[in-house]
Structure formats: structure tokens, C-alpha cells
Design a protein around this motif. Structure first.
Motif, PDB file in Angstrom:
ATOM      1  N   TYR A  57       6.668 -18.009 -24.974  1.00 52.62           N
ATOM      2  CA  TYR A  57       5.818 -16.819 -24.771  1.00 52.62           C
ATOM      3  C   TYR A  57       6.548 -15.572 -25.283  1.00 52.62           C
ATOM      4  O   TYR A  57       5.998 -14.782 -26.057  1.00 52.62           O
ATOM      5  CB  TYR A  57       5.439 -16.639 -23.288  1.00 52.62           C
ATOM      6  CG  TYR A  57       4.794 -15.288 -23.074  1.00 52.62           C
ATOM      7  CD1 TYR A  57       3.440 -15.111 -23.298  1.00 52.62           C
ATOM      8  CD2 TYR A  57       5.561 -14.179 -22.726  1.00 52.62           C
ATOM      9  CE1 TYR A  57       2.855 -13.852 -23.169  1.00 52.62           C
ATOM     10  CE2 TYR A  57       4.996 -12.927 -22.602  1.00 52.62           C
ATOM     11  CZ  TYR A  57       3.641 -12.770 -22.823  1.00 52.62           C
ATOM     12  OH  TYR A  57       3.078 -11.534 -22.712  1.00 52.62           O
ATOM     13  N   PHE A  58       7.784 -15.382 -24.828  1.00 54.84           N
ATOM     14  CA  PHE A  58       8.513 -14.173 -25.208  1.00 54.84           C
ATOM     15  C   PHE A  58       8.763 -14.120 -26.713  1.00 54.84           C
ATOM     16  O   PHE A  58       8.677 -13.050 -27.320  1.00 54.84           O
ATOM     17  CB  PHE A  58       9.822 -14.049 -24.414  1.00 54.84           C
ATOM     18  CG  PHE A  58       9.597 -13.631 -22.992  1.00 54.84           C
ATOM     19  CD1 PHE A  58       9.042 -12.399 -22.692  1.00 54.84           C
ATOM     20  CD2 PHE A  58       9.935 -14.468 -21.943  1.00 54.84           C
ATOM     21  CE1 PHE A  58       8.821 -11.997 -21.378  1.00 54.84           C
ATOM     22  CE2 PHE A  58       9.719 -14.089 -20.623  1.00 54.84           C
ATOM     23  CZ  PHE A  58       9.166 -12.848 -20.346  1.00 54.84           C
ATOM     24  N   SER A  59       9.035 -15.255 -27.330  1.00 56.22           N
ATOM     25  CA  SER A  59       9.220 -15.286 -28.788  1.00 56.22           C
ATOM     26  C   SER A  59       7.945 -14.868 -29.514  1.00 56.22           C
ATOM     27  O   SER A  59       7.990 -14.089 -30.465  1.00 56.22           O
ATOM     28  CB  SER A  59       9.619 -16.690 -29.243  1.00 56.22           C
ATOM     29  OG  SER A  59      10.891 -17.008 -28.758  1.00 56.22           O
ATOM     30  N   ARG A  60       6.814 -15.378 -29.055  1.00 58.66           N
ATOM     31  CA  ARG A  60       5.524 -15.080 -29.709  1.00 58.66           C
ATOM     32  C   ARG A  60       5.080 -13.644 -29.487  1.00 58.66           C
ATOM     33  O   ARG A  60       4.408 -13.068 -30.331  1.00 58.66           O
ATOM     34  CB  ARG A  60       4.411 -15.993 -29.163  1.00 58.66           C
ATOM     35  CG  ARG A  60       4.403 -17.380 -29.683  1.00 58.66           C
ATOM     36  CD  ARG A  60       3.099 -18.098 -29.325  1.00 58.66           C
ATOM     37  NE  ARG A  60       2.593 -17.885 -27.983  1.00 58.66           N
ATOM     38  CZ  ARG A  60       2.956 -18.572 -26.893  1.00 58.66           C
ATOM     39  NH1 ARG A  60       3.854 -19.530 -26.989  1.00 58.66           N
ATOM     40  NH2 ARG A  60       2.422 -18.311 -25.719  1.00 58.66           N
ATOM     41  N   HIS A  61       5.396 -13.096 -28.334  1.00 59.28           N
ATOM     42  CA  HIS A  61       4.810 -11.814 -27.936  1.00 59.28           C
ATOM     43  C   HIS A  61       5.747 -10.618 -28.046  1.00 59.28           C
ATOM     44  O   HIS A  61       5.361  -9.516 -27.652  1.00 59.28           O
ATOM     45  CB  HIS A  61       4.240 -11.915 -26.515  1.00 59.28           C
ATOM     46  CG  HIS A  61       3.023 -12.762 -26.460  1.00 59.28           C
ATOM     47  ND1 HIS A  61       1.760 -12.273 -26.694  1.00 59.28           N
ATOM     48  CD2 HIS A  61       2.878 -14.094 -26.252  1.00 59.28           C
ATOM     49  CE1 HIS A  61       0.893 -13.267 -26.616  1.00 59.28           C
ATOM     50  NE2 HIS A  61       1.546 -14.373 -26.347  1.00 59.28           N
ATOM     51  N   LYS A  62       6.931 -10.799 -28.624  1.00 56.03           N
ATOM     52  CA  LYS A  62       7.829  -9.647 -28.747  1.00 56.03           C
ATOM     53  C   LYS A  62       7.213  -8.554 -29.613  1.00 56.03           C
ATOM     54  O   LYS A  62       7.516  -7.381 -29.437  1.00 56.03           O
ATOM     55  CB  LYS A  62       9.215 -10.059 -29.217  1.00 56.03           C
ATOM     56  CG  LYS A  62       9.272 -10.696 -30.579  1.00 56.03           C
ATOM     57  CD  LYS A  62      10.675 -11.182 -30.872  1.00 56.03           C
ATOM     58  CE  LYS A  62      10.667 -12.020 -32.139  1.00 56.03           C
ATOM     59  NZ  LYS A  62      11.843 -12.858 -32.228  1.00 56.03           N
ATOM     60  N   VAL A  63       6.288  -8.920 -30.510  1.00 57.01           N
ATOM     61  CA  VAL A  63       5.605  -7.908 -31.337  1.00 57.01           C
ATOM     62  C   VAL A  63       4.760  -6.969 -30.478  1.00 57.01           C
ATOM     63  O   VAL A  63       4.499  -5.832 -30.885  1.00 57.01           O
ATOM     64  CB  VAL A  63       4.717  -8.548 -32.440  1.00 57.01           C
ATOM     65  CG1 VAL A  63       5.558  -9.355 -33.400  1.00 57.01           C
ATOM     66  CG2 VAL A  63       3.612  -9.379 -31.841  1.00 57.01           C
ATOM     67  N   ASP A  64       4.322  -7.428 -29.300  1.00 59.43           N
ATOM     68  CA  ASP A  64       3.514  -6.587 -28.408  1.00 59.43           C
ATOM     69  C   ASP A  64       4.249  -5.304 -28.017  1.00 59.43           C
ATOM     70  O   ASP A  64       3.620  -4.299 -27.687  1.00 59.43           O
ATOM     71  CB  ASP A  64       3.134  -7.335 -27.125  1.00 59.43           C
ATOM     72  CG  ASP A  64       2.200  -8.507 -27.384  1.00 59.43           C
ATOM     73  OD1 ASP A  64       1.689  -8.632 -28.511  1.00 59.43           O
ATOM     74  OD2 ASP A  64       1.988  -9.295 -26.449  1.00 59.43           O
TER      75      ASP A  64
END
Length: 104
Positions: A57-64
Motif C-alpha cells: 500500500y505505502f509503495s503504491r500510494h507514496k505519490v498521494d
């Protein structure tokens, strides 16, 4: 090894903040994120699979984190609320340490 995947207090607080903001602003996160936040808030022991899912999750959503209003508690972005539901920066840092333990 089994008992060491209990979220620390800092992670629990971030998840609780995410739940509060989601309730107040009616946005951010999915039902899975809400369920994760409840487990984190209640400091429930997490399985190795959950640790790996959190890391993903954190890898995918760091762009947020680049979104407008990320980190703004007065008018939070949906991504910020979702990030908090998963434990926020404290959750990201903790889960990476837990994942390293699993890989050794």
C-alpha cells in the motif's frame, strides 16, 4: 516472532486520526482501509501477509503525498485520510522494519 507485529502507539494514533477525519469529511480510504485502521487503532496483532500488504500500500500510494491538501487537517485530501488510515508515516516506517524482520 509471532507476537512482534503489534502496531506501536504512534501508528494507532495515526489510524485513529484517519478514522476521525474520514468521519468528519466523508472522504478518503476504502472499506479495506477502514478495517485496517480499526486493527491498527486497536493494536491488533497483524499477520505477515498483512505486513506485506501494508508495505505494498505505502509503495503504491507514496505519490498521494504530492496532492494538494495532503497533511492539511482542516481540509484534508482523500489521499491524506487514506494514508492515515494505514498508519501514516509512522505506519510506513514501522511496517518496513517489520517486513525486514520477515525477510531475515
Amino acid at each position: 516472532m509471532a507476537g512482534d507485529h503489534v502496531p506501536p502507539v504512534a501508528v494507532a494514533r495515526q489510524a485513529e486520526k484517519g478514522l476521525t477525519l474520514r468521519e468528519k469529511f466523508k472522504r478518503g480510504g476504502t472499506q479495506i482501509g477502514v478495517a485496517r485502521a480499526r486493527d491498527l487503532k486497536n493494536r491488533i496483532h497483524l499477520s505477515p501477509d498483512t505486513i506485506k500488504r501494508m508495505s505494498s500500500y505505502f509503495s503504491r500510494h507514496k505519490v498521494d503525498k504530492r496532492a494538494k491538501n495532503f497533511g492539511d487537517d482542516d481540509n484534508p485530501s482523500a489521499g491524506y485520510i487514506a494514508w492515515l488510515l494505514w498508519g501514516g508515516d509512522a505506519g510506513r516506517d514501522w511496517v518496513e522494519k517489520q517486513k525486514e524482520k520477515l525477510e531475515t
